[in-house]
Design a protein around this motif. Structure first.
Motif, PDB file in Angstrom:
ATOM      1  N   PRO A   7      -5.662  39.150  -2.477  1.00 20.36           N
ATOM      2  CA  PRO A   7      -5.166  37.952  -3.149  1.00 20.36           C
ATOM      3  C   PRO A   7      -5.295  38.038  -4.674  1.00 20.36           C
ATOM      4  O   PRO A   7      -6.325  38.461  -5.199  1.00 20.36           O
ATOM      5  CB  PRO A   7      -6.077  36.840  -2.595  1.00 20.36           C
ATOM      6  CG  PRO A   7      -6.564  37.368  -1.292  1.00 20.36           C
ATOM      7  CD  PRO A   7      -6.684  38.857  -1.480  1.00 20.36           C
ATOM      8  N   GLY A   8      -4.218  37.670  -5.356  1.00 23.46           N
ATOM      9  CA  GLY A   8      -4.226  37.653  -6.809  1.00 23.46           C
ATOM     10  C   GLY A   8      -4.078  39.012  -7.469  1.00 23.46           C
ATOM     11  O   GLY A   8      -4.225  39.131  -8.679  1.00 23.46           O
ATOM     12  N   ARG A   9      -3.784  40.053  -6.703  1.00 23.27           N
ATOM     13  CA  ARG A   9      -3.645  41.402  -7.266  1.00 23.27           C
ATOM     14  C   ARG A   9      -2.215  41.892  -7.094  1.00 23.27           C
ATOM     15  O   ARG A   9      -1.497  41.461  -6.208  1.00 23.27           O
ATOM     16  CB  ARG A   9      -4.597  42.362  -6.570  1.00 23.27           C
ATOM     17  CG  ARG A   9      -6.032  42.011  -6.871  1.00 23.27           C
ATOM     18  CD  ARG A   9      -6.935  43.081  -6.418  1.00 23.27           C
ATOM     19  NE  ARG A   9      -8.271  42.841  -6.960  1.00 23.27           N
ATOM     20  CZ  ARG A   9      -9.288  43.586  -6.680  1.00 23.27           C
ATOM     21  NH1 ARG A   9      -9.145  44.614  -5.873  1.00 23.27           N
ATOM     22  NH2 ARG A   9     -10.464  43.318  -7.198  1.00 23.27           N
ATOM     23  N   PHE A  10      -1.840  42.827  -7.977  1.00 24.30           N
ATOM     24  CA  PHE A  10      -0.514  43.429  -7.932  1.00 24.30           C
ATOM     25  C   PHE A  10      -0.599  44.856  -7.421  1.00 24.30           C
ATOM     26  O   PHE A  10      -1.514  45.601  -7.781  1.00 24.30           O
ATOM     27  CB  PHE A  10       0.127  43.436  -9.319  1.00 24.30           C
ATOM     28  CG  PHE A  10       0.428  42.069  -9.852  1.00 24.30           C
ATOM     29  CD1 PHE A  10       1.475  41.335  -9.341  1.00 24.30           C
ATOM     30  CD2 PHE A  10      -0.351  41.509 -10.852  1.00 24.30           C
ATOM     31  CE1 PHE A  10       1.752  40.068  -9.825  1.00 24.30           C
ATOM     32  CE2 PHE A  10      -0.087  40.253 -11.340  1.00 24.30           C
ATOM     33  CZ  PHE A  10       0.971  39.525 -10.827  1.00 24.30           C
ATOM     34  N   VAL A  11       0.380  45.239  -6.600  1.00 20.90           N
ATOM     35  CA  VAL A  11       0.490  46.603  -6.084  1.00 20.90           C
ATOM     36  C   VAL A  11       1.882  47.107  -6.442  1.00 20.90           C
ATOM     37  O   VAL A  11       2.886  46.471  -6.093  1.00 20.90           O
ATOM     38  CB  VAL A  11       0.286  46.643  -4.553  1.00 20.90           C
ATOM     39  CG1 VAL A  11       0.538  48.038  -4.009  1.00 20.90           C
ATOM     40  CG2 VAL A  11      -1.118  46.166  -4.191  1.00 20.90           C
ATOM     41  N   ALA A  12       1.948  48.224  -7.147  1.00 21.86           N
ATOM     42  CA  ALA A  12       3.237  48.821  -7.503  1.00 21.86           C
ATOM     43  C   ALA A  12       3.758  49.616  -6.319  1.00 21.86           C
ATOM     44  O   ALA A  12       3.024  50.379  -5.695  1.00 21.86           O
ATOM     45  CB  ALA A  12       3.076  49.733  -8.714  1.00 21.86           C
ATOM     46  N   VAL A  13       5.033  49.427  -6.005  1.00 18.20           N
ATOM     47  CA  VAL A  13       5.678  50.150  -4.909  1.00 18.20           C
ATOM     48  C   VAL A  13       6.842  50.928  -5.508  1.00 18.20           C
ATOM     49  O   VAL A  13       7.843  50.346  -5.907  1.00 18.20           O
ATOM     50  CB  VAL A  13       6.163  49.191  -3.800  1.00 18.20           C
ATOM     51  CG1 VAL A  13       6.849  49.959  -2.684  1.00 18.20           C
ATOM     52  CG2 VAL A  13       4.993  48.370  -3.251  1.00 18.20           C
ATOM     53  N   ALA A  14       6.664  52.257  -5.607  1.00 14.08           N
ATOM     54  CA  ALA A  14       7.687  53.129  -6.195  1.00 14.08           C
ATOM     55  C   ALA A  14       8.245  54.020  -5.100  1.00 14.08           C
ATOM     56  O   ALA A  14       7.727  55.098  -4.830  1.00 14.08           O
ATOM     57  CB  ALA A  14       7.081  53.965  -7.321  1.00 14.08           C
ATOM     58  N   LEU A  15       9.285  53.540  -4.449  1.00 16.06           N
ATOM     59  CA  LEU A  15       9.911  54.277  -3.353  1.00 16.06           C
ATOM     60  C   LEU A  15      11.425  54.235  -3.513  1.00 16.06           C
ATOM     61  O   LEU A  15      11.966  53.247  -4.006  1.00 16.06           O
ATOM     62  CB  LEU A  15       9.532  53.653  -2.003  1.00 16.06           C
ATOM     63  CG  LEU A  15       8.053  53.723  -1.624  1.00 16.06           C
ATOM     64  CD1 LEU A  15       7.776  52.845  -0.422  1.00 16.06           C
ATOM     65  CD2 LEU A  15       7.658  55.155  -1.346  1.00 16.06           C
ATOM     66  N   PRO A  16      12.113  55.288  -3.068  1.00 12.73           N
ATOM     67  CA  PRO A  16      13.575  55.263  -3.118  1.00 12.73           C
ATOM     68  C   PRO A  16      14.121  54.245  -2.113  1.00 12.73           C
ATOM     69  O   PRO A  16      13.400  53.813  -1.204  1.00 12.73           O
ATOM     70  CB  PRO A  16      13.975  56.690  -2.748  1.00 12.73           C
ATOM     71  CG  PRO A  16      12.806  57.245  -2.025  1.00 12.73           C
ATOM     72  CD  PRO A  16      11.599  56.531  -2.535  1.00 12.73           C
ATOM     73  N   ARG A  17      15.367  53.883  -2.256  1.00 13.09           N
ATOM     74  CA  ARG A  17      15.975  52.909  -1.353  1.00 13.09           C
ATOM     75  C   ARG A  17      16.095  53.503   0.048  1.00 13.09           C
ATOM     76  O   ARG A  17      16.730  54.526   0.251  1.00 13.09           O
ATOM     77  CB  ARG A  17      17.346  52.510  -1.857  1.00 13.09           C
ATOM     78  CG  ARG A  17      17.251  51.757  -3.149  1.00 13.09           C
ATOM     79  CD  ARG A  17      18.607  51.456  -3.705  1.00 13.09           C
ATOM     80  NE  ARG A  17      18.448  50.984  -5.063  1.00 13.09           N
ATOM     81  CZ  ARG A  17      19.011  49.895  -5.515  1.00 13.09           C
ATOM     82  NH1 ARG A  17      19.782  49.179  -4.738  1.00 13.09           N
ATOM     83  NH2 ARG A  17      18.822  49.520  -6.756  1.00 13.09           N
ATOM     84  N   SER A  18      15.422  52.849   0.994  1.00 10.02           N
ATOM     85  CA  SER A  18      15.428  53.261   2.403  1.00 10.02           C
ATOM     86  C   SER A  18      14.668  52.195   3.172  1.00 10.02           C
ATOM     87  O   SER A  18      14.410  51.116   2.643  1.00 10.02           O
ATOM     88  CB  SER A  18      14.761  54.632   2.558  1.00 10.02           C
ATOM     89  OG  SER A  18      13.376  54.534   2.303  1.00 10.02           O
ATOM     90  N   ALA A  19      14.254  52.499   4.387  1.00  7.40           N
ATOM     91  CA  ALA A  19      13.464  51.548   5.181  1.00  7.40           C
ATOM     92  C   ALA A  19      12.004  51.522   4.735  1.00  7.40           C
ATOM     93  O   ALA A  19      11.290  50.564   5.003  1.00  7.40           O
ATOM     94  CB  ALA A  19      13.538  51.911   6.652  1.00  7.40           C
ATOM     95  N   GLU A  20      11.539  52.564   4.051  1.00  7.62           N
ATOM     96  CA  GLU A  20      10.134  52.638   3.645  1.00  7.62           C
ATOM     97  C   GLU A  20       9.675  51.446   2.809  1.00  7.62           C
ATOM     98  O   GLU A  20       8.593  50.924   3.053  1.00  7.62           O
ATOM     99  CB  GLU A  20       9.857  53.921   2.873  1.00  7.62           C
ATOM    100  CG  GLU A  20       9.754  55.130   3.753  1.00  7.62           C
ATOM    101  CD  GLU A  20       9.568  56.384   2.929  1.00  7.62           C
ATOM    102  OE1 GLU A  20      10.215  56.516   1.882  1.00  7.62           O
ATOM    103  OE2 GLU A  20       8.769  57.214   3.360  1.00  7.62           O
ATOM    104  N   PRO A  21      10.432  51.011   1.821  1.00  6.99           N
ATOM    105  CA  PRO A  21       9.943  49.876   1.033  1.00  6.99           C
ATOM    106  C   PRO A  21       9.680  48.632   1.883  1.00  6.99           C
ATOM    107  O   PRO A  21       8.710  47.924   1.651  1.00  6.99           O
ATOM    108  CB  PRO A  21      11.053  49.629   0.019  1.00  6.99           C
ATOM    109  CG  PRO A  21      11.700  50.950  -0.144  1.00  6.99           C
ATOM    110  CD  PRO A  21      11.653  51.571   1.234  1.00  6.99           C
ATOM    111  N   GLY A  22      10.499  48.376   2.881  1.00  7.61           N
ATOM    112  CA  GLY A  22      10.290  47.200   3.725  1.00  7.61           C
ATOM    113  C   GLY A  22       8.952  47.236   4.433  1.00  7.61           C
ATOM    114  O   GLY A  22       8.205  46.255   4.445  1.00  7.61           O
ATOM    115  N   VAL A  23       8.623  48.355   5.005  1.00 11.51           N
ATOM    116  CA  VAL A  23       7.342  48.520   5.699  1.00 11.51           C
ATOM    117  C   VAL A  23       6.199  48.434   4.696  1.00 11.51           C
ATOM    118  O   VAL A  23       5.184  47.774   4.943  1.00 11.51           O
ATOM    119  CB  VAL A  23       7.310  49.869   6.460  1.00 11.51           C
ATOM    120  CG1 VAL A  23       5.943  50.119   7.068  1.00 11.51           C
ATOM    121  CG2 VAL A  23       8.398  49.910   7.522  1.00 11.51           C
TER     122      VAL A  23
END
Length: 100
Positions: A7-23
Protein backbone atom coordinates in the motif's frame (compact mmCIF):
# COMPACT_ATOMS: atom_id res chain seq x y z
CA UNK A 1 5.64 -6.96 0.18
CA UNK A 2 9.21 -7.96 0.92
CA UNK A 3 10.30 -6.66 -2.48
CA UNK A 4 8.62 -3.31 -2.06
CA UNK A 5 5.07 -3.87 -3.37
CA UNK A 6 2.47 -2.73 -0.88
CA UNK A 7 0.00 0.00 0.00
CA UNK A 8 1.17 3.48 -0.93
CA UNK A 9 4.12 2.25 -3.02
CA UNK A 10 4.85 2.38 -6.73
CA UNK A 11 6.08 -0.54 -8.84
CA UNK A 12 7.47 0.11 -12.33
CA UNK A 13 6.34 -2.40 -14.95
CA UNK A 14 8.54 -2.33 -18.07
CA UNK A 15 7.23 -5.01 -20.41
CA UNK A 16 6.50 -5.10 -24.14
CA UNK A 17 2.88 -5.19 -25.27
CA UNK A 18 1.55 -8.73 -24.71
CA UNK A 19 -0.39 -10.67 -22.07
CA UNK A 20 2.48 -10.34 -19.57
CA UNK A 21 1.63 -6.82 -18.41
CA UNK A 22 -1.91 -7.89 -17.49
CA UNK A 23 -0.69 -10.67 -15.23
CA UNK A 24 2.05 -8.47 -13.77
CA UNK A 25 -0.32 -5.57 -13.09
CA UNK A 26 -2.64 -7.87 -11.17
CA UNK A 27 0.32 -9.06 -9.08
CA UNK A 28 1.21 -5.42 -8.34
CA UNK A 29 -2.25 -4.15 -7.37
CA UNK A 30 -3.25 -7.20 -5.31
CA UNK A 31 -1.00 -6.20 -2.34
CA UNK A 32 -2.20 -2.59 -2.70
CA UNK A 33 0.65 -1.05 -4.71
CA UNK A 34 0.20 1.25 -7.70
CA UNK A 35 1.88 0.45 -11.00
CA UNK A 36 3.92 2.78 -13.16
CA UNK A 37 3.74 1.60 -16.80
CA UNK A 38 7.04 1.95 -18.62
CA UNK A 39 7.27 1.45 -22.38
CA UNK A 40 10.65 -0.25 -22.91
CA UNK A 41 10.84 1.36 -26.37
CA UNK A 42 10.80 4.91 -24.96
CA UNK A 43 14.02 6.92 -25.06
CA UNK A 44 16.30 6.43 -22.03
CA UNK A 45 15.85 10.08 -21.03
CA UNK A 46 12.06 9.66 -20.81
CA UNK A 47 12.40 6.45 -18.77
CA UNK A 48 14.85 8.16 -16.44
CA UNK A 49 12.42 11.06 -15.94
CA UNK A 50 9.55 8.68 -15.10
CA UNK A 51 11.70 6.80 -12.58
CA UNK A 52 12.83 10.07 -10.99
CA UNK A 53 9.29 11.42 -10.77
CA UNK A 54 7.51 8.28 -9.53
CA UNK A 55 10.36 6.86 -7.39
CA UNK A 56 9.19 3.24 -7.69
CA UNK A 57 10.34 0.73 -5.08
CA UNK A 58 10.47 -2.24 -7.48
CA UNK A 59 10.86 -2.95 -11.20
CA UNK A 60 9.09 -5.78 -13.03
CA UNK A 61 10.62 -6.49 -16.44
CA UNK A 62 11.86 -9.23 -18.75
CA UNK A 63 15.33 -10.64 -18.33
CA UNK A 64 16.53 -9.25 -21.67
CA UNK A 65 15.20 -5.75 -20.86
CA UNK A 66 16.72 -5.49 -17.39
CA UNK A 67 19.70 -3.40 -18.50
CA UNK A 68 17.64 -0.83 -20.43
CA UNK A 69 16.16 1.36 -17.70
CA UNK A 70 19.15 2.45 -15.64
CA UNK A 71 17.89 1.99 -12.09
CA UNK A 72 20.82 1.57 -9.72
CA UNK A 73 19.82 0.07 -6.39
CA UNK A 74 16.24 -0.70 -7.46
CA UNK A 75 15.23 -4.33 -6.82
CA UNK A 76 13.86 -6.07 -9.90
CA UNK A 77 11.64 -9.02 -10.64
CA UNK A 78 12.96 -10.48 -13.90
CA UNK A 79 10.51 -12.51 -15.95
CA UNK A 80 11.88 -14.98 -18.48
CA UNK A 81 10.88 -14.32 -22.10
CA UNK A 82 8.57 -17.34 -22.18
CA UNK A 83 6.85 -16.77 -18.80
CA UNK A 84 3.30 -16.50 -20.17
CA UNK A 85 3.74 -19.44 -22.53
CA UNK A 86 4.90 -21.61 -19.61
CA UNK A 87 1.97 -20.54 -17.43
CA UNK A 88 -0.46 -21.18 -20.27
CA UNK A 89 0.90 -24.66 -21.04
CA UNK A 90 0.92 -25.56 -17.33
CA UNK A 91 -2.71 -24.54 -16.86
CA UNK A 92 -3.72 -26.40 -20.05
CA UNK A 93 -2.09 -29.58 -18.76
CA UNK A 94 -3.79 -29.11 -15.40
CA UNK A 95 -7.22 -28.59 -16.99
CA UNK A 96 -6.96 -31.70 -19.16
CA UNK A 97 -5.74 -33.79 -16.21
CA UNK A 98 -8.46 -32.54 -13.86
CA UNK A 99 -11.28 -33.45 -16.27
CA UNK A 100 -9.95 -36.89 -17.19
Amino acid sequence: MENGAGPGRFVAVALPRSAEPGVSLLAVVKPGAAYVPIDPDCPAQRISYIFGDAAPKLLVTRTQLADRPATPGLPAVLLPADAIRRISSTSSAWRSASWA
